[in-house]
Design an enzyme around this catalytic site. Structure first.
Site, PDB file in Angstrom:
ATOM      1  N   GLU A 152      33.246  21.699  44.431  1.00 51.51           N
ATOM      2  CA  GLU A 152      33.685  22.376  43.207  1.00 51.51           C
ATOM      3  C   GLU A 152      34.443  21.363  42.346  1.00 51.51           C
ATOM      4  O   GLU A 152      35.338  20.670  42.841  1.00 51.51           O
ATOM      5  CB  GLU A 152      34.605  23.547  43.529  1.00 51.51           C
ATOM      6  CG  GLU A 152      33.914  24.667  44.270  1.00 51.51           C
ATOM      7  CD  GLU A 152      34.829  25.873  44.426  1.00 51.51           C
ATOM      8  OE1 GLU A 152      34.651  26.840  43.677  1.00 51.51           O
ATOM      9  OE2 GLU A 152      35.726  25.846  45.279  1.00 51.51           O
ATOM     10  N   ARG A 182      52.116  42.695  40.345  1.00 49.69           N
ATOM     11  CA  ARG A 182      53.536  42.934  40.625  1.00 49.69           C
ATOM     12  C   ARG A 182      54.311  43.336  39.379  1.00 49.69           C
ATOM     13  O   ARG A 182      55.227  44.114  39.420  1.00 49.69           O
ATOM     14  CB  ARG A 182      54.159  41.685  41.233  1.00 49.69           C
ATOM     15  CG  ARG A 182      53.971  41.647  42.723  1.00 49.69           C
ATOM     16  CD  ARG A 182      54.556  40.421  43.301  1.00 49.69           C
ATOM     17  NE  ARG A 182      53.765  39.241  42.951  1.00 49.69           N
ATOM     18  CZ  ARG A 182      53.834  38.090  43.603  1.00 49.69           C
ATOM     19  NH1 ARG A 182      54.668  37.975  44.611  1.00 49.69           N
ATOM     20  NH2 ARG A 182      53.096  37.069  43.249  1.00 49.69           N
ATOM     21  N   LYS A 210      37.994  38.694  50.642  1.00 52.44           N
ATOM     22  CA  LYS A 210      38.101  37.672  51.673  1.00 52.44           C
ATOM     23  C   LYS A 210      39.232  36.717  51.309  1.00 52.44           C
ATOM     24  O   LYS A 210      39.606  36.694  50.138  1.00 52.44           O
ATOM     25  CB  LYS A 210      36.791  36.904  51.867  1.00 52.44           C
ATOM     26  CG  LYS A 210      36.083  36.427  50.606  1.00 52.44           C
ATOM     27  CD  LYS A 210      36.760  35.468  49.681  1.00 52.44           C
ATOM     28  CE  LYS A 210      37.274  34.168  50.228  1.00 52.44           C
ATOM     29  NZ  LYS A 210      37.945  33.362  49.119  1.00 52.44           N
ATOM     30  N   HIS A 229      32.803  32.088  53.059  1.00 56.46           N
ATOM     31  CA  HIS A 229      31.522  31.861  52.378  1.00 56.46           C
ATOM     32  C   HIS A 229      30.581  30.913  53.135  1.00 56.46           C
ATOM     33  O   HIS A 229      29.394  31.198  53.273  1.00 56.46           O
ATOM     34  CB  HIS A 229      31.766  31.244  50.998  1.00 56.46           C
ATOM     35  CG  HIS A 229      32.674  32.043  50.117  1.00 56.46           C
ATOM     36  ND1 HIS A 229      32.615  33.417  50.023  1.00 56.46           N
ATOM     37  CD2 HIS A 229      33.656  31.664  49.268  1.00 56.46           C
ATOM     38  CE1 HIS A 229      33.524  33.834  49.150  1.00 56.46           C
ATOM     39  NE2 HIS A 229      34.168  32.794  48.686  1.00 56.46           N
ATOM     40  N   HIS A 285      31.651  37.428  48.365  1.00 58.45           N
ATOM     41  CA  HIS A 285      30.738  37.533  47.224  1.00 58.45           C
ATOM     42  C   HIS A 285      29.539  36.594  47.312  1.00 58.45           C
ATOM     43  O   HIS A 285      28.541  36.821  46.649  1.00 58.45           O
ATOM     44  CB  HIS A 285      31.483  37.363  45.893  1.00 58.45           C
ATOM     45  CG  HIS A 285      31.856  35.960  45.531  1.00 58.45           C
ATOM     46  ND1 HIS A 285      32.927  35.317  46.075  1.00 58.45           N
ATOM     47  CD2 HIS A 285      31.310  35.073  44.664  1.00 58.45           C
ATOM     48  CE1 HIS A 285      33.030  34.100  45.554  1.00 58.45           C
ATOM     49  NE2 HIS A 285      32.054  33.924  44.700  1.00 58.45           N
TER      50      HIS A 285
HETATM   51  N1  LIG Z   1      39.786  33.292  42.336  1.00 56.13           N
HETATM   52  C1  LIG Z   1      38.571  33.221  42.859  1.00 56.13           C
HETATM   53  O1  LIG Z   1      37.690  32.472  42.383  1.00 56.13           O
HETATM   54  C2  LIG Z   1      38.217  34.078  44.013  1.00 56.13           C
HETATM   55  C3  LIG Z   1      39.178  34.751  44.747  1.00 56.13           C
HETATM   56  N2  LIG Z   1      38.796  35.558  45.796  1.00 56.13           N
HETATM   57  C4  LIG Z   1      39.783  36.305  46.561  1.00 56.13           C
HETATM   58  O2  LIG Z   1      40.443  37.212  45.702  1.00 56.13           O
HETATM   59  C5  LIG Z   1      41.782  37.434  46.133  1.00 56.13           C
HETATM   60  C6  LIG Z   1      42.714  37.167  44.964  1.00 56.13           C
HETATM   61  O3  LIG Z   1      42.548  35.828  44.588  1.00 56.13           O
HETATM   62  P1  LIG Z   1      43.026  35.295  43.174  1.00 56.13           P
HETATM   63  O4  LIG Z   1      42.863  36.321  42.142  1.00 56.13           O
HETATM   64  O5  LIG Z   1      42.372  33.996  42.986  1.00 56.13           O
HETATM   65  O6  LIG Z   1      44.578  35.062  43.456  1.00 56.13           O
HETATM   66  P2  LIG Z   1      45.740  34.888  42.389  1.00 56.13           P
HETATM   67  O7  LIG Z   1      46.798  34.157  43.094  1.00 56.13           O
HETATM   68  O8  LIG Z   1      45.219  34.380  41.113  1.00 56.13           O
HETATM   69  O9  LIG Z   1      46.192  36.407  42.125  1.00 56.13           O
HETATM   70  C7  LIG Z   1      46.792  37.160  43.146  1.00 56.13           C
HETATM   71  C8  LIG Z   1      47.011  38.580  42.662  1.00 56.13           C
HETATM   72  O10 LIG Z   1      47.666  39.294  43.710  1.00 56.13           O
HETATM   73  C9  LIG Z   1      48.876  39.832  43.207  1.00 56.13           C
HETATM   74  N3  LIG Z   1      49.935  39.767  44.217  1.00 56.13           N
HETATM   75  C10 LIG Z   1      50.342  38.678  44.894  1.00 56.13           C
HETATM   76  N4  LIG Z   1      51.355  39.016  45.716  1.00 56.13           N
HETATM   77  C11 LIG Z   1      51.585  40.327  45.531  1.00 56.13           C
HETATM   78  C12 LIG Z   1      52.493  41.257  46.067  1.00 56.13           C
HETATM   79  N5  LIG Z   1      53.394  40.893  47.000  1.00 56.13           N
HETATM   80  N6  LIG Z   1      52.437  42.549  45.654  1.00 56.13           N
HETATM   81  C13 LIG Z   1      51.530  42.924  44.726  1.00 56.13           C
HETATM   82  N7  LIG Z   1      50.631  42.086  44.177  1.00 56.13           N
HETATM   83  C14 LIG Z   1      50.664  40.808  44.572  1.00 56.13           C
HETATM   84  C15 LIG Z   1      49.254  38.972  42.036  1.00 56.13           C
HETATM   85  O11 LIG Z   1      50.092  39.714  41.180  1.00 56.13           O
HETATM   86  P3  LIG Z   1      51.117  38.954  40.177  1.00 56.13           P
HETATM   87  O12 LIG Z   1      50.266  38.398  39.079  1.00 56.13           O
HETATM   88  O13 LIG Z   1      51.997  40.021  39.687  1.00 56.13           O
HETATM   89  O14 LIG Z   1      51.782  37.899  40.984  1.00 56.13           O
HETATM   90  C16 LIG Z   1      47.886  38.686  41.430  1.00 56.13           C
HETATM   91  O15 LIG Z   1      47.460  39.758  40.653  1.00 56.13           O
HETATM   92  C17 LIG Z   1      41.995  36.496  47.316  1.00 56.13           C
HETATM   93  O16 LIG Z   1      41.817  37.213  48.495  1.00 56.13           O
HETATM   94  C18 LIG Z   1      40.882  35.451  47.167  1.00 56.13           C
HETATM   95  O17 LIG Z   1      40.486  34.917  48.402  1.00 56.13           O
HETATM   96  C19 LIG Z   1      37.475  35.724  46.108  1.00 56.13           C
HETATM   97  C20 LIG Z   1      36.496  35.085  45.410  1.00 56.13           C
HETATM   98  C21 LIG Z   1      36.781  34.183  44.339  1.00 56.13           C
HETATM   99  O1  LIG Z   2      36.232  32.862  47.048  1.00 52.22           O
HETATM  100  C1  LIG Z   2      36.328  31.875  46.356  1.00 52.22           C
HETATM  101  O2  LIG Z   2      35.238  31.459  45.691  1.00 52.22           O
HETATM  102  C2  LIG Z   2      35.354  30.559  44.593  1.00 52.22           C
HETATM  103  C3  LIG Z   2      33.954  29.981  44.380  1.00 52.22           C
HETATM  104  O3  LIG Z   2      33.057  30.986  44.036  1.00 52.22           O
HETATM  105  P1  LIG Z   2      32.588  31.183  42.527  1.00 52.22           P
HETATM  106  O4  LIG Z   2      31.526  32.197  42.626  1.00 52.22           O
HETATM  107  O5  LIG Z   2      33.792  31.621  41.751  1.00 52.22           O
HETATM  108  O6  LIG Z   2      32.090  29.846  42.095  1.00 52.22           O
HETATM  109  C4  LIG Z   2      36.374  29.494  44.877  1.00 52.22           C
HETATM  110  O7  LIG Z   2      36.557  28.673  43.740  1.00 52.22           O
HETATM  111  C5  LIG Z   2      37.693  30.137  45.244  1.00 52.22           C
HETATM  112  O8  LIG Z   2      38.625  29.151  45.632  1.00 52.22           O
HETATM  113  C6  LIG Z   2      37.534  31.074  46.413  1.00 52.22           C
HETATM  114  O9  LIG Z   2      38.723  31.841  46.579  1.00 52.22           O
END
Ligand SMILES: NC(=O)C1=CN([C@@H]2O[C@H](COP(=O)(O)OP(=O)(O)OC[C@H]3O[C@@H](n4cnc5c(N)ncnc54)[C@H](OP(=O)(O)O)[C@@H]3O)[C@@H](O)[C@H]2O)C=CC1
Ligand SMILES: O=C1O[C@H](COP(=O)(O)O)[C@@H](O)[C@H](O)[C@H]1O
Length: 499
Positions: free
Chosen positions: A226, A58, A158, A250, A188
């Site tokens: 976790e 954002r 996801k 998952h 993943h």
């Molecule tokens: N974290 C993990 O371990 C894992 C996450 N995922 C998946 O990945 C995806 C992202 O997760 P994660 O990175 O943890 O989430 P975060 O909350 O850490 O990050 C979310 C991201 O989305 C952006 N975002 C949120 N709202 C908006 C918006 N309205 N417009 C534009 N950008 C936006 C944020 O931008 P800004 O920083 O500017 O707010 C940020 O870059 C999810 O679907 C999650 O299920 C999958 C596997 C593992």
């Molecule tokens: O998708 C997700 O996966 C992680 C766990 O996977 P990892 O490979 O990062 O260990 C989980 O911690 C997270 O909440 C979820 O969004």
């Protein structure tokens, strides 16, 4: 310097130059997995030479160098085995940052247009939506509206939607802008080496089918505690919760890999058809067989509502009503701030019909003190024989059986047969899950990505719990979840045990 990673003959370099746009590049996943995965591919020489990467969030949290350094710290931590500051700087030079929101993507669209122009005709863009599911549909609309989706492929993180209705809407919205063969729905866990290890075990050998069924299997346990807590993801947790985040995705996918019928072919079509058939037999989850938990202190975390009822822990019993699995419980557990981080898929076998050896049910006798592998020391003797697989990139496969102890007496103890692919094949380099899936998406290979129909079916299966969620029970940080969840897995308990 030659990169060790590039030694594997099993890898195919991607030749098609592309522009990769990562939405959510300021988020946890990008820092922890996506950029480290891309950096590994770069180190292995598997990225197209002229691949440009545009990260988006954002808002910028500093200048471009700050963004690159932030990602570099992530790569140093999460791709430490290949990290090298000089090579990182080379890689980072390909990365840009352009802000975009669901309302306004004009600057990003312009940046992408320029990048495509510079890259020439073959600049097929790959758009990666790593954003919370609550805004995914709006984001796809923005991407379509601004023309970014034209000729692009799309990776969707996801959970895909937040329930059946939103998943259907999301499918329909995507279909307006991107043809289905260019949509990659990522989970993943399906990219883990362990998943392909299990597929090879089940379908690359003639013997497994004979006992991979209700006649010989007593239960299947998918246990993913976790130790990590929120990691700055309070907003994500509050809007998504662990059931949608981990279970509908998952854990159900791992259940699928364990339980599917042999596919006709090991390609996307073959695997998706088998998973869909399996998920159609998966009984809708019963709230009465589901335990939600919330770790103590969750409500004190920044960004969490004082009265939040969001679950940070889920344990449940699932059932597959088909000829192979009828009556076999599938036990699923995951949670944050638990006693350790482990991921185990365990198939527990029925005991032998007759106890010939002293000391245990159905032939199991005293425990050996050797060969217990990674398991804690206090396994009760009456635990069943089992096959367990670490759901990781360097999986340990362990078959625990009763075995005769050496010596004059006929004493039976438990012993482990273990197999580690990375030790058995030391010249081959395993791929980390995101590394593998990014490589596949860049190559256009959908084999390890999920299909729309199976995701929709999983939301149907999850709907009873979404409609009537159990109140979250408190549990201590560093514990194994609420007591009720331990009871759910009686008599044999969870795979990861209280040490
Ligand atoms: N974290 C993990 O371990 C894992 C996450 N995922 C998946 O990945 C995806 C992202 O997760 P994660 O990175 O943890 O989430 P975060 O909350 O850490 O990050 C979310 C991201 O989305 C952006 N975002 C949120 N709202 C908006 C918006 N309205 N417009 C534009 N950008 C936006 C944020 O931008 P800004 O920083 O500017 O707010 C940020 O870059 C999810 O679907 C999650 O299920 C999958 C596997 C593992
Ligand atoms: O998708 C997700 O996966 C992680 C766990 O996977 P990892 O490979 O990062 O260990 C989980 O911690 C997270 O909440 C979820 O969004």
């Amino acid at each position: 310097m030659n990169d060790a990673h590039s030694s594997s003959a099993s890898r195919t370099a991607v030749r098609d130059p592309r522009v990769l746009v990562i939405f959510g590049a300021t988020g946890d996943l990008a820092r922890r997995n996506l950029f480290p995965g891309l950096f590994r591919l770069f180190r292995a020489g598997l990225l197209p030479d002229d691949l440009r990467i545009i990260g988006s969030g954002r808002r910028a949290r500093g200048d471009l160098q700050h963004f690159r350094d932030h990602l570099g710290e992530g790569a140093r931590e999460f791709a430490s085995e290949v990290f090298d500051a000089r090579r990182w700087a080379e890689f980072a030079a390909r990365i840009d940052f352009v802000a975009a929101t669901t309302e306004d993507g004009s600057q990003l669209a312009e940046a992408l247009r320029r990048a495509r122009e510079e890259a020439g005709e073959r600049a097929h863009p790959l758009l990666y939506l790593s954003v919370p599911p609550s805004i995914a549909e709006e984001m796809v609309r923005m991407v379509g509206r601004t023309g970014m989706a034209d000729g692009a492929s799309l990776i969707m993180e996801k959970p895909f939607g937040t329930d059946l209705a939103s998943a259907r809407r999301l499918d329909a919205t995507i279909a307006e802008f991107v043809p289905e063969e260019r949509v990659f729905r990522i989970d993943h866990f399906l990219g883990l080496e362990a998943v392909r290890t299990l597929l090879a075990l089940r379908f690359g050998n003639g013997i497994f089918e004979s006992f991979w069924n209700r006649d010989h299997v007593a239960s299947v346990v998918i246990d993913v505690p976790e130790a990590l807590g929120l990691e700055g993801r309070a907003a994500f947790m509050e809007s998504t919760g662990t059931f949608r985040d981990m279970v509908s995705t998952h854990l159900c996918q791992m259940l699928g890999v364990a339980a599917i019928e042999p596919p006709a072919r090991l390609d996307a079509e073959g695997l998706r058809a088998r998973r869909l058939a399996l998920f159609r037999s998966l009984r809708p989850l019963d709230p009465a067989e589901t335990v939600f938990g919330q770790f103590d202190g969750y409500r004190d975390e920044e960004g969490v509502a004082d009265d939040s009822t969001v679950e940070t822990f889920v344990a449940l019993r699932a059932w597959v009503d088909n000829w192979r699995w009828r009556g076999v419980p599938f036990l699923l557990r995951t949670g944050k701030a638990m006693g350790s981080s482990e991921r185990l898929l365990t198939v527990r076998f029925r005991e032998a019909p007759l106890a010939l050896f002293a000391g245990g049910r159905g032939g199991r006798g005293e425990r050996s003190s050797e060969g217990r592998g990674a398991r804690p020391d206090d396994l009760p003797d009456e635990l069943p024989d089992e096959l367990s697989l670490e759901l990781s990139d360097r999986p340990l496969l362990r078959l625990r059986l009763g075995a005769k102890r050496p010596g004059a007496e006929l004493r039976v103890a438990r012993g482990d047969l273990t197999f580690r692919p990375d030790i058995a094949f030391p010249d081959d380099e395993p791929l980390e899950a995101y590394e593998k899936l990014l490589l596949d998406a860049l190559s256009g290979d959908q084999t390890l990505f999920t299909g729309a129909a199976e995701i929709e079916r999983l939301w149907e299966v999850c709907q009873p719990v979404l409609d009537d969620p159990p109140g979250p029970l408190p549990y201590a940080r560093g514990s194994w979840g609420p007591r009720a969840a331990l009871d759910l897995a009686a008599p044999d308990g969870w795979a990861v045990r209280d040490a």
